[in-house]
Design a protein around this motif. Structure first.
Motif, PDB file in Angstrom:
ATOM      1  N   TYR A  15     -26.775   4.632 -16.298  1.00  0.00           N
ATOM      2  CA  TYR A  15     -27.643   4.673 -15.119  1.00  0.00           C
ATOM      3  C   TYR A  15     -28.765   3.646 -15.313  1.00  0.00           C
ATOM      4  CZ  TYR A  15     -30.655   6.332 -11.376  1.00  0.00           C
ATOM      5  OH  TYR A  15     -31.439   6.402 -10.240  1.00  0.00           O
ATOM      6  N   ASP A  46     -23.156   6.107 -12.971  1.00  0.00           N
ATOM      7  CA  ASP A  46     -23.718   7.260 -12.274  1.00  0.00           C
ATOM      8  C   ASP A  46     -24.653   6.815 -11.153  1.00  0.00           C
ATOM      9  OD1 ASP A  46     -24.332   9.890 -11.632  1.00  0.00           O
ATOM     10  OD2 ASP A  46     -25.837  10.102 -13.210  1.00  0.00           O
ATOM     11  N   GLY A  47     -24.120   6.002 -10.247  1.00  0.00           N
ATOM     12  CA  GLY A  47     -24.909   5.563  -9.097  1.00  0.00           C
ATOM     13  C   GLY A  47     -26.004   4.581  -9.456  1.00  0.00           C
ATOM     14  N   CYS A  48     -25.700   3.606 -10.309  1.00  0.00           N
ATOM     15  CA  CYS A  48     -26.713   2.621 -10.726  1.00  0.00           C
ATOM     16  C   CYS A  48     -27.233   1.837  -9.521  1.00  0.00           C
ATOM     17  CB  CYS A  48     -26.117   1.654 -11.742  1.00  0.00           C
ATOM     18  SG  CYS A  48     -25.652   2.401 -13.307  1.00  0.00           S
ATOM     19  N   ARG A  49     -28.535   1.482  -9.579  1.00  0.00           N
ATOM     20  CA  ARG A  49     -29.163   0.711  -8.503  1.00  0.00           C
ATOM     21  C   ARG A  49     -29.541  -0.698  -8.952  1.00  0.00           C
ATOM     22  NH1 ARG A  49     -30.916   4.180  -4.347  1.00  0.00           N
ATOM     23  NH2 ARG A  49     -30.653   6.385  -4.843  1.00  0.00           N
ATOM     24  N   ARG A  73     -22.123   8.138  -5.732  1.00  0.00           N
ATOM     25  CA  ARG A  73     -23.588   8.239  -5.748  1.00  0.00           C
ATOM     26  C   ARG A  73     -23.998   8.804  -7.100  1.00  0.00           C
ATOM     27  NH1 ARG A  73     -25.282  13.453  -5.538  1.00  0.00           N
ATOM     28  NH2 ARG A  73     -23.960  15.031  -4.567  1.00  0.00           N
ATOM     29  N   ASN A  74     -25.276   9.021  -7.274  1.00  0.00           N
ATOM     30  CA  ASN A  74     -25.764   9.601  -8.518  1.00  0.00           C
ATOM     31  C   ASN A  74     -25.482  11.103  -8.536  1.00  0.00           C
ATOM     32  OD1 ASN A  74     -28.418  11.076  -9.839  1.00  0.00           O
ATOM     33  ND2 ASN A  74     -27.710   9.332 -11.030  1.00  0.00           N
ATOM     34  N   HIS A  77     -26.498  13.098 -15.305  1.00  0.00           N
ATOM     35  CA  HIS A  77     -26.030  12.755 -16.648  1.00  0.00           C
ATOM     36  C   HIS A  77     -24.908  13.674 -17.123  1.00  0.00           C
ATOM     37  CE1 HIS A  77     -26.430  12.907 -21.130  1.00  0.00           C
ATOM     38  NE2 HIS A  77     -26.434  11.593 -20.977  1.00  0.00           N
ATOM     39  N   LYS A 209     -34.559   8.092 -18.727  1.00  0.00           N
ATOM     40  CA  LYS A 209     -33.996   8.663 -17.505  1.00  0.00           C
ATOM     41  C   LYS A 209     -34.229  10.176 -17.435  1.00  0.00           C
ATOM     42  CE  LYS A 209     -32.477   4.549 -16.597  1.00  0.00           C
ATOM     43  NZ  LYS A 209     -32.838   3.873 -17.832  1.00  0.00           N
TER      44      LYS A 209
END
Length: 339
Positions: A15, A46-49, A73-74, A77, A209
């Motif tokens: 992430y 895991d939905g990285c931006r 989407r996220n 964990h 995180k």
């Protein structure tokens, strides 16, 4: 491309780790290649931006042993760990975070204990570098608390960094609860377990995180997943308050009889009455909140939603995709949907 089935599957949630993901993969491969056995490295996006998805795609194109699962989407964990183990095909599955705080160089030590016959080998943190006094203290308290209030022998000072035998992974795949505490679940299944001491490093780049809010939620998930003590505490507090009330009424009755002329002592006034009402109201609200946490978890389970939705996979074997088919949007690769 090597078609030999992997002996080891390394699962790493990702992430927003664009600064570390390439170095992480390099160190994992460097740790495993000298063993001379086939392996796969499964990165769960895991939905990285940030640029992490593009970097992971490039890494897969350069080395097919690096495989990618892109979530829609996220999902969190613990869910990312679950997805990675669902798709892993190795005889042993190693779970490790991609932030390089858990050194990949320890993986051969875990494998060595697995070869001795242990089916779960977890990393025990003998030192936690780069973490605040507050985080170290609260983590130590939490691990020792959860050991005392549950009937599951969850090792203290451990994280998700561990090796699990295929039998353990297959047992975990049958557990589909939504509020997951993977280190607790891996202890609950039993089998032969042991630990390996290691030093946890400070972050080389990026930010944690797990801020305080997520840490509290994670701790609550762990406690409510394996203990009824919070519900029992609400009952115990109710009995204690009832006992105090009876004693208080008895004292008031005795003092009334011993001094009938005193019509309004200080503790007969409105202040003591208001304080008693507020105290009882607080106890009731706390008890309702505890019950609500458990009811909310029941509600999440009965809805029957999948734990996660996969938008795209890179390099994942179709057999593994089919076995996890109820959690995929499709068995064919498609464009990622990253939020």
């Amino acid at each position: 491309m090597d078609t030999q089935p992997p002996t080891f599957s390394v699962v790493a949630p990702v992430y927003n780790e664009e600064q570390l993901i390439a170095e992480f993969c390099r160190r994992v491969i460097a740790a495993l290649e000298p063993l001379g056995e086939p392996f796969e490295l499964i990165l769960v996006n895991d939905g990285c931006r940030d640029r992490s998805p593009d970097i992971m795609r490039e890494l897969h194109q350069r080395d097919p042993r690096i495989k990618v699962i892109n979530f829609s989407r996220n999902f969190g964990h613990q869910i990312a760990i679950t997805a990675g183990t669902d798709y892993a095909t190795g005889r042993a599955v190693i779970v490790i975070d991609s932030d390089l705080q858990d050194p990949p160089e320890v993986i051969p030590d875990l494998i060595a204990r697995w070869r001795e016959g242990y089916q779960v080998v977890y990393g025990v943190r003998e030192e936690r570098q780069g973490e605040t006094w507050f985080k170290k203290t609260t983590a130590a308290i939490f691990y020792r608390l959860i050991v005392r209030i549950t009937n599951v022998n969850i090792p203290v000072d451990t994280g998700d960094f561990r090796l699990m035998d295929r039998k353990v992974v297959d047992a975990l795949k049958r557990m589909r609860e939504h509020h997951r505490f993977m280190r607790g679940l891996s202890a609950w299944v039993g089998f032969r377990q042991t630990g390996v001491l290691y030093r946890r490093h400070a972050r080389a780049a990026g930010t944690t995180k797990y801020p305080l809010r997520k840490m509290l939620r994670f701790a609550l998930d762990g406690i409510t997943s394996f203990s009824y003590l919070p519900l029992q505490l609400a009952t115990y507090v109710g009995f204690i308050v009832a006992a105090i009330s009876i004693i208080f009424l008895f004292v008031v009755f005795v003092m009334r009889l011993s001094n009938p002329a005193a019509t309004e002592p200080a503790f007969y006034g409105q202040a003591s009455t208001l304080a008693s009402v507020l105290f009882l109201g607080a106890v009731q609200l706390i008890s309702l909140g505890i019950i609500g946490e458990y009811v909310g978890r029941i509600y999440d389970e009965v809805k029957g939603r999948p734990l996660y939705i996969v938008a795209e996979t890179l390099g994942i074997d179709e057999t593994a995709a089919t076995s996890a088919g109820n959690m995929r949007t499709t068995h064919k690769e498609q464009s990622p949907v990253i939020e």
